[in-house]
Enzyme design. Structure first.
Site, PDB file in Angstrom:
ATOM      1  N   PHE A  23      15.904 -30.029  21.289  1.00 41.18           N
ATOM      2  CA  PHE A  23      14.702 -30.638  21.861  1.00 41.18           C
ATOM      3  C   PHE A  23      14.063 -29.808  22.974  1.00 41.18           C
ATOM      4  O   PHE A  23      13.321 -30.335  23.799  1.00 41.18           O
ATOM      5  CB  PHE A  23      14.987 -32.070  22.354  1.00 41.18           C
ATOM      6  CG  PHE A  23      15.745 -32.885  21.347  1.00 41.18           C
ATOM      7  CD1 PHE A  23      15.142 -33.289  20.172  1.00 41.18           C
ATOM      8  CD2 PHE A  23      17.077 -33.198  21.548  1.00 41.18           C
ATOM      9  CE1 PHE A  23      15.850 -34.005  19.221  1.00 41.18           C
ATOM     10  CE2 PHE A  23      17.798 -33.913  20.610  1.00 41.18           C
ATOM     11  CZ  PHE A  23      17.182 -34.323  19.448  1.00 41.18           C
ATOM     12  N   GLY A  25      12.077 -27.162  22.211  1.00 42.76           N
ATOM     13  CA  GLY A  25      10.835 -26.634  21.673  1.00 42.76           C
ATOM     14  C   GLY A  25      10.969 -25.285  20.987  1.00 42.76           C
ATOM     15  O   GLY A  25       9.980 -24.576  20.816  1.00 42.76           O
ATOM     16  N   THR A  27      11.711 -24.445  17.758  1.00 45.34           N
ATOM     17  CA  THR A  27      11.001 -24.366  16.482  1.00 45.34           C
ATOM     18  C   THR A  27       9.497 -24.439  16.698  1.00 45.34           C
ATOM     19  O   THR A  27       8.730 -23.744  16.036  1.00 45.34           O
ATOM     20  CB  THR A  27      11.487 -25.475  15.530  1.00 45.34           C
ATOM     21  OG1 THR A  27      12.895 -25.302  15.316  1.00 45.34           O
ATOM     22  CG2 THR A  27      10.765 -25.428  14.201  1.00 45.34           C
ATOM     23  N   GLU A  93      16.722 -21.678  12.993  1.00 46.02           N
ATOM     24  CA  GLU A  93      18.100 -22.182  12.968  1.00 46.02           C
ATOM     25  C   GLU A  93      19.097 -21.064  12.660  1.00 46.02           C
ATOM     26  O   GLU A  93      19.999 -21.204  11.835  1.00 46.02           O
ATOM     27  CB  GLU A  93      18.247 -23.338  11.970  1.00 46.02           C
ATOM     28  CG  GLU A  93      17.325 -24.507  12.223  1.00 46.02           C
ATOM     29  CD  GLU A  93      17.663 -25.299  13.493  1.00 46.02           C
ATOM     30  OE1 GLU A  93      18.648 -24.972  14.195  1.00 46.02           O
ATOM     31  OE2 GLU A  93      16.921 -26.259  13.785  1.00 46.02           O
ATOM     32  N   ALA A  94      18.945 -19.956  13.362  1.00 44.99           N
ATOM     33  CA  ALA A  94      19.759 -18.761  13.113  1.00 44.99           C
ATOM     34  C   ALA A  94      21.250 -18.995  13.315  1.00 44.99           C
ATOM     35  O   ALA A  94      22.069 -18.301  12.716  1.00 44.99           O
ATOM     36  CB  ALA A  94      19.289 -17.621  14.012  1.00 44.99           C
ATOM     37  N   GLN A  95      21.610 -19.985  14.125  1.00 42.93           N
ATOM     38  CA  GLN A  95      23.035 -20.250  14.371  1.00 42.93           C
ATOM     39  C   GLN A  95      23.768 -20.670  13.105  1.00 42.93           C
ATOM     40  O   GLN A  95      24.984 -20.578  13.039  1.00 42.93           O
ATOM     41  CB  GLN A  95      23.221 -21.301  15.472  1.00 42.93           C
ATOM     42  CG  GLN A  95      22.883 -22.721  15.077  1.00 42.93           C
ATOM     43  CD  GLN A  95      21.404 -23.066  15.164  1.00 42.93           C
ATOM     44  OE1 GLN A  95      20.583 -22.234  15.557  1.00 42.93           O
ATOM     45  NE2 GLN A  95      21.047 -24.294  14.816  1.00 42.93           N
ATOM     46  N   CYS A 149      16.514 -33.411  30.734  1.00 46.84           N
ATOM     47  CA  CYS A 149      17.711 -34.244  30.647  1.00 46.84           C
ATOM     48  C   CYS A 149      17.319 -35.717  30.520  1.00 46.84           C
ATOM     49  O   CYS A 149      16.537 -36.233  31.325  1.00 46.84           O
ATOM     50  CB  CYS A 149      18.584 -34.036  31.888  1.00 46.84           C
ATOM     51  SG  CYS A 149      20.089 -35.027  31.898  1.00 46.84           S
ATOM     52  N   CYS A 152      18.792 -37.750  33.846  1.00 51.65           N
ATOM     53  CA  CYS A 152      18.303 -37.610  35.228  1.00 51.65           C
ATOM     54  C   CYS A 152      16.921 -36.984  35.348  1.00 51.65           C
ATOM     55  O   CYS A 152      16.334 -36.994  36.428  1.00 51.65           O
ATOM     56  CB  CYS A 152      19.308 -36.819  36.060  1.00 51.65           C
ATOM     57  SG  CYS A 152      19.392 -35.069  35.604  1.00 51.65           S
ATOM     58  N   CYS A 181      21.315 -31.976  31.326  1.00 49.36           N
ATOM     59  CA  CYS A 181      21.494 -30.905  32.299  1.00 49.36           C
ATOM     60  C   CYS A 181      22.986 -30.618  32.434  1.00 49.36           C
ATOM     61  O   CYS A 181      23.827 -31.342  31.895  1.00 49.36           O
ATOM     62  CB  CYS A 181      20.895 -31.294  33.647  1.00 49.36           C
ATOM     63  SG  CYS A 181      21.816 -32.601  34.493  1.00 49.36           S
TER      64      CYS A 181
END
Length: 191
Positions: A23, A25, A27, A93-95, A149, A152, A181
């Site tokens: 989340f 950003g 992509t 999504e290279a991982q 986060c 918080c 965080c």
């Protein structure tokens, strides 16, 4: 910003990495860069891992539902076969790719192709994820994005998994993950 002066007339390639937590950003930024390249009438080839079918089987889709057409593949070597004549290669999504991806990116850049790679830099345990650290080490440019986060409101760079599952690869969105965080992410370990 990413273009090096080239006085010899030969085409120069390079590797750009967009990384961060879920989340953040990544992509969305990849799609933005690739659409700009298309406006410049450069030949673009875009790839994603075949296992990523969360939003669409063919398109790369951001969490904000921004999309661009891609080719799903199950082996990074296929990128070399399909990248003929391309000016720019995008990889999302290279991982999730195999350990050949860093060398594939290197070969493409060496042959004058701009390679833009997006992916998670850390898994849900906070450890480097897949081939991302190796690609980042070879990259000419690295952009680290941050989410906010959910606990918080500070800058988040961890992907907290809300579902108990020890597998490193588990596809999901807000149902399974939330950005946290450093402090809020580590609270889970103290419980």
């Amino acid at each position: 910003m990413f273009i090096e002066p080239n006085l010899s007339g030969e085409r120069r390639g390079w590797i750009e990495v967009i990384c961060g937590s879920m989340f953040s950003g990544k992509t969305e930024e990849l799609i933005r860069r690739l659409k700009r390249v298309k406006f410049a009438n450069l030949k673009v080839e875009i790839f994603k891992p075949a296992i990523d079918t969360r939003y669409d089987e063919l398109n790369i889709v951001s969490h904000d539902t921004n999309a661009i057409h891609s080719t799903p593949i199950d082996n990074s070597q296929k990128i070399l076969l399909m990248a003929q004549d391309a000016d720019v290669i995008g990889i999302d999504e290279a991982q999730f790719f195999d350990d050949g991806l860093p060398d594939v990116c290197d070969k493409l850049a060496y042959h004058g192709i701009r390679v833009i790679v997006a992916g998670l830099d850390m898994d849900f345990t906070g450890k480097p994820f897949g081939q991302m650290p190796f690609i980042m080490a070879k990259a000419d440019y690295v952009t680290k994005l941050h989410a906010i986060c959910v606990k918080c409101g500070n800058i988040a760079n961890y992907s907290y998994r809300k579902i108990p599952d020890d597998d490193q690869v588990m596809l999901g969105a807000m149902d399974a993950y939330e950005p946290r965080c450093r402090v809020c992410y580590n609270e889970k370990k103290e419980l």
